[in-house]
Design a protein around this motif. Structure first.
Motif, mmCIF file in Angstrom:
data_model
loop_
_atom_site.group_PDB
_atom_site.id
_atom_site.type_symbol
_atom_site.label_atom_id
_atom_site.label_comp_id
_atom_site.label_asym_id
_atom_site.label_seq_id
_atom_site.Cartn_x
_atom_site.Cartn_y
_atom_site.Cartn_z
ATOM 1 N N HIS A 25 -46.784 96.416 81.439
ATOM 2 C CA HIS A 25 -46.083 95.369 80.695
ATOM 3 C C HIS A 25 -46.346 93.993 81.310
ATOM 4 C CE1 HIS A 25 -43.744 97.821 77.897
ATOM 5 N NE2 HIS A 25 -43.663 98.727 78.866
ATOM 6 N N TRP A 26 -46.380 92.999 80.422
ATOM 7 C CA TRP A 26 -46.547 91.619 80.884
ATOM 8 C C TRP A 26 -45.327 91.171 81.696
ATOM 9 C CZ3 TRP A 26 -47.748 89.309 75.393
ATOM 10 C CH2 TRP A 26 -49.090 89.502 75.093
ATOM 11 N N ARG A 27 -45.599 90.383 82.710
ATOM 12 C CA ARG A 27 -44.572 89.550 83.315
ATOM 13 C C ARG A 27 -45.035 88.117 83.027
ATOM 14 N NH1 ARG A 27 -39.665 90.073 86.433
ATOM 15 N NH2 ARG A 27 -40.230 92.288 86.593
ATOM 16 N N ASN A 28 -44.521 87.541 81.932
ATOM 17 C CA ASN A 28 -44.977 86.232 81.480
ATOM 18 C C ASN A 28 -44.722 85.176 82.554
ATOM 19 O OD1 ASN A 28 -45.838 87.125 78.916
ATOM 20 N ND2 ASN A 28 -43.722 87.086 78.172
ATOM 21 N N ARG A 63 -37.896 86.608 84.358
ATOM 22 C CA ARG A 63 -37.133 87.589 85.124
ATOM 23 C C ARG A 63 -37.243 89.000 84.551
ATOM 24 N NH1 ARG A 63 -31.653 83.896 85.867
ATOM 25 N NH2 ARG A 63 -32.513 82.489 87.467
ATOM 26 N N SER A 64 -37.506 89.086 83.260
ATOM 27 C CA SER A 64 -37.592 90.399 82.612
ATOM 28 C C SER A 64 -39.010 90.643 82.126
ATOM 29 C CB SER A 64 -36.624 90.480 81.424
ATOM 30 O OG SER A 64 -35.301 90.235 81.833
ATOM 31 N N PRO A 65 -39.499 91.884 82.273
ATOM 32 C CA PRO A 65 -40.828 92.185 81.735
ATOM 33 C C PRO A 65 -40.823 92.120 80.212
ATOM 34 C CG PRO A 65 -39.761 94.182 82.512
ATOM 35 C CD PRO A 65 -38.891 93.050 82.936
ATOM 36 N N SER A 66 -41.948 91.785 79.661
ATOM 37 C CA SER A 66 -42.093 91.689 78.207
ATOM 38 C C SER A 66 -42.208 93.085 77.594
ATOM 39 C CB SER A 66 -43.347 90.875 77.873
ATOM 40 O OG SER A 66 -43.662 90.966 76.500
ATOM 41 N N PRO A 67 -41.802 93.255 76.346
ATOM 42 C CA PRO A 67 -42.055 94.537 75.672
ATOM 43 C C PRO A 67 -43.536 94.757 75.392
ATOM 44 C CG PRO A 67 -41.109 92.950 74.133
ATOM 45 C CD PRO A 67 -41.032 92.332 75.497
ATOM 46 N N PHE A 68 -44.319 93.685 75.490
ATOM 47 C CA PHE A 68 -45.753 93.797 75.262
ATOM 48 C C PHE A 68 -46.489 93.958 76.587
ATOM 49 C CE2 PHE A 68 -44.225 91.064 71.737
ATOM 50 C CZ PHE A 68 -44.490 91.934 70.694
ATOM 51 N N GLY A 69 -47.710 94.372 76.490
ATOM 52 C CA GLY A 69 -48.554 94.536 77.668
ATOM 53 C C GLY A 69 -49.920 95.034 77.255
ATOM 54 N N LYS A 70 -50.558 95.792 78.148
ATOM 55 C CA LYS A 70 -51.875 96.347 77.868
ATOM 56 C C LYS A 70 -51.895 97.817 78.259
ATOM 57 C CE LYS A 70 -54.506 93.016 76.203
ATOM 58 N NZ LYS A 70 -53.521 91.991 75.978
ATOM 59 N N VAL A 71 -52.814 98.547 77.625
ATOM 60 C CA VAL A 71 -52.912 99.985 77.879
ATOM 61 C C VAL A 71 -54.067 100.294 78.817
ATOM 62 C CG1 VAL A 71 -51.882 100.676 75.685
ATOM 63 C CG2 VAL A 71 -54.360 100.353 75.845
#
Length: 634
Positions: A114-117, A136-144
């Protein structure tokens, strides 16, 4: 998939080369020094392979699935495939900790990071040490990341955004949440503006754009361009919840969601030979993209279809039917097989093939003749100048596939339109490309003006040329003069609209002059079609071997006009819509009188058919075949 990332590409490249054994990069038309840098690195470090993707559309999923196939083919000992953009960094301290951590997930085949923007404390290029702020919170998006067995399975596909994978039958597959990525989408004011405008431009270049995809690009564009945000103070509002639809984030509220962070990226020791590559990025400037009105203009000009007809060709990811980088060599001189009566009958019978592609076109009634001439000549390379929606070109492709000949078909057009054909909408080219994809084994297009395509064809490289561009006498004469040298010794040229006299149409004027210099056949129906035989070895110039019937004689031309004029009209006529059959009663009494009346009616219709031009034409073909068989038996 990378585009214009000069301010971060050096740190990202050397970081990935430190962690991974093999790095595949697809450059999406960079012009800020990124592409040149990657070329130098790939020459010095072979385990970085660079390919280029020059389509303006944001077909990220297409490109990524091509890359994963390349990885499977290139690496016999491949274990994992990670998908990372140039603004995404893994948080492992070194390669050893990366490998050890990865070995702990033997029971999973798909992982999600997950992204940490984040954004840098001071706007500017990214180096080995990153100081900045992160959400402070990880994003629901990211990479596989996917294991080899998934990467090699054609039933799986990396989806747009590479946030997950999808199975052909099971649908979307969520990966095991395994770690985080430092995500730096915004690094300076200039880079942000350039990136966002390019992102919007790429999405709007895609036909049938779905606003649910890439909506964050337009959210950020609204904040930057409409609300007039300036300076580095707007960064928290843009980065917080990046990728989630929200165009009204308050800067002060967003700032409260960030903490300071510091990260030192593990990198390879840069070889001295790469000093030149690093120097390519010195003093770079983000790409100047015109005002957002240019992006909105792209909506009307978009003409690129999103589909899976892509592969790596000479280290460039291209659509298989895009012949933009192809060259076409000269065709060898050859003595074609003589035309026999059997060959002529086969050609005439092919005129009755059903027409598979029926876009609106003034050319449609000539398609039966096109089927016949392709059956008779079997050209090695066919080129069409002026394609529009592809009625004649797709018919030629249909014939080539049906005949299974070693033919190559090339369509040349800018798909913009002209004063005669009108301005083309974006769907014209999109629909043509969509239809053309089924013939990708032997057919393709050159999206350019006719004169721009000339250098790609050698002298003597075309057997059959169809000229159907701008229809003034001057334009058609120019097309002929420019392309006549490209014709082979079997060359034949088709001219449409030789019988069209309205407005400033002048093909008829040029045709009446040029036909005096070459053997020819012409048809008056459907705006007229001229057939000019320019090759000295064309079989059309020879008498048939088993008869004195000359294919280009006046008698033959009259016969062919009757045949193809009527068959063309019948073949291209709209098919009647069949009405649903009436519901039969449960028990229907036999009406003998009615049956006899129906039989008499059918016999009358059959008699009328036999006396029609259509029926006489079919009988003429049958008699030719019978005479041919009779002459052989004696």
């Amino acid at each position: 998939m990378i585009r214009d990332e000069a301010d971060v590409i050096e740190a990202w490249t050397f970081h990935q080369l430190e962690l991974f054994d093999y790095v595949l990069v697809a450059d999406h038309g960079s012009v800020d020094g990124t592409l040149e840098f990657l070329r130098e690195v790939s020459r010095a470090i072979p385990r970085l392979r660079l390919v280029e993707y020059k389509q303006p559309t944001y077909d990220q999923h297409v490109v990524l699935n091509v890359l994963r196939r390349m990885a499977v083919n290139d690496l016999a000992d491949l274990e994992w495939v990670f998908v990372l953009d140039a603004d995404e960094f893994l948080t492992f301290a070194d390669k050893q900790s990366f490998v050890e951590t990865l070995s702990s997930v033997e029971s999973y085949d798909v992982l999600t990071f997950h992204w940490r923007n984040s954004y840098p404390r001071h706007p500017g290029p990214i180096g080995q040490s990153i100081d900045g702020y992160r959400d402070r919170s990880p994003s629901p998006f990211g990479k596989v990341a996917i294991r080899r067995n998934i990467a090699a399975d054609a039933d799986y596909a990396i989806t747009q955004g590479a946030h997950n994978v999808a199975h052909r039958l099971m649908g979307q597959i969520e990966g095991f949440a395994f770690g985080e990525l430092i995500h730096l989408p915004i690094r300076s004011q200039e880079q942000a503006r350039s990136k966002i405008l390019q992102g919007c431009d790429s999405y709007l270049s895609t036909p049938d754009y779905d606003p649910r995809q890439g909506h964050h690009w337009f959210d950020i564009l609204n904040r930057m361009m409409v609300d007039g945000q300036s300076g580095w103070s707007f960064a928290p509002a843009l980065v917080h919840q990046y990728g989630i639809a929200n165009n009204a984030r308050d800067i002060d509220v967003a700032m409260q969601n960030f903490d300071c962070f510091h990260n030192h990226l593990p990198m390879i020791s840069v070889p001295a030979t790469l000093a030149k590559a690093v120097g390519l990025l010195d003093g770079h400037r983000p790409i100047e993209i015109p005002h957002q009105n240019r992006i909105l203009e792209r909506i009307a000009r978009r003409g690129f279809l999103k589909h899976e007809n892509f592969d790596v060709i000479e280290d460039e990811i291209r659509e298989l039917t895009d012949f933009g980088n192809r060259t076409f060599p000269a065709l060898a001189d050859a003595t074609p097989a003589p035309v026999t009566s059997d060959a002529l009958v086969d050609a005439l019978q092919s005129a009755f093939w059903p027409i598979e592609h029926r876009p609106g076109s003034a050319w449609g009634e000539h398609i039966p003749f096109l089927f016949s001439v392709l059956t008779l000549l079997k050209p090695r390379r066919l080129v069409e100048l002026g394609v529009h929606n592809g009625a004649s070109f797709l018919a030629a492709c249909q014939a080539v596939r049906h005949l299974q000949t070693e033919s190559e078909c090339v369509a040349v057009d800018n798909w913009i339109g002209d004063a005669h054909a009108g301005t083309h909408s974006s769907s014209v080219f999109s629909d043509f490309r969509n239809n053309l994809a089924q013939y990708k084994e032997f057919a393709g297009y050159l999206r350019m003006n006719f004169s721009e395509a000339l250098p790609q064809f050698a002298e003597g490289s075309i057997d059959l040329l169809h000229i159907d561009g701008f229809h003034t006498a001057e334009a058609v004469r120019r097309d002929f003069d420019q392309w006549i040298g490209k014709m082979s010794d079997q060359g034949v040229i088709l001219f449409h609209d030789t019988n069209e006299f309205r407005s400033d149409f002048g093909v008829w004027r040029f045709w009446r002059k040029i036909r005096e210099q070459y053997p020819h056949v012409e048809f008056g129906h459907s705006h007229g079609l001229g057939v000019l035989v320019v090759g000295k070895n064309s079989p059309l110039t020879k008498s048939m071997t088993d008869t004195v019937f000359g294919l280009l004689s006046v008698r033959a031309n009259e016969f062919l006009q009757v045949i193809f004029g009527n068959v063309g009209r019948l073949s291209w006529a709209p098919k009647p819509v069949a009405s649903p059959p009436p519901t039969a009663p449960a028990v229907a009494p036999v009406d003998v009188t009615g049956l006899n009346s129906r039989i008499a009616e059918l016999e009358h219709q059959l008699h009328k058919y036999n006396k029609s031009i259509y029926g006489r034409a079919r009988r003429s073909i049958r008699r030719i075949r019978m005479r041919a068989k009779g002459s052989k038996s004696t």
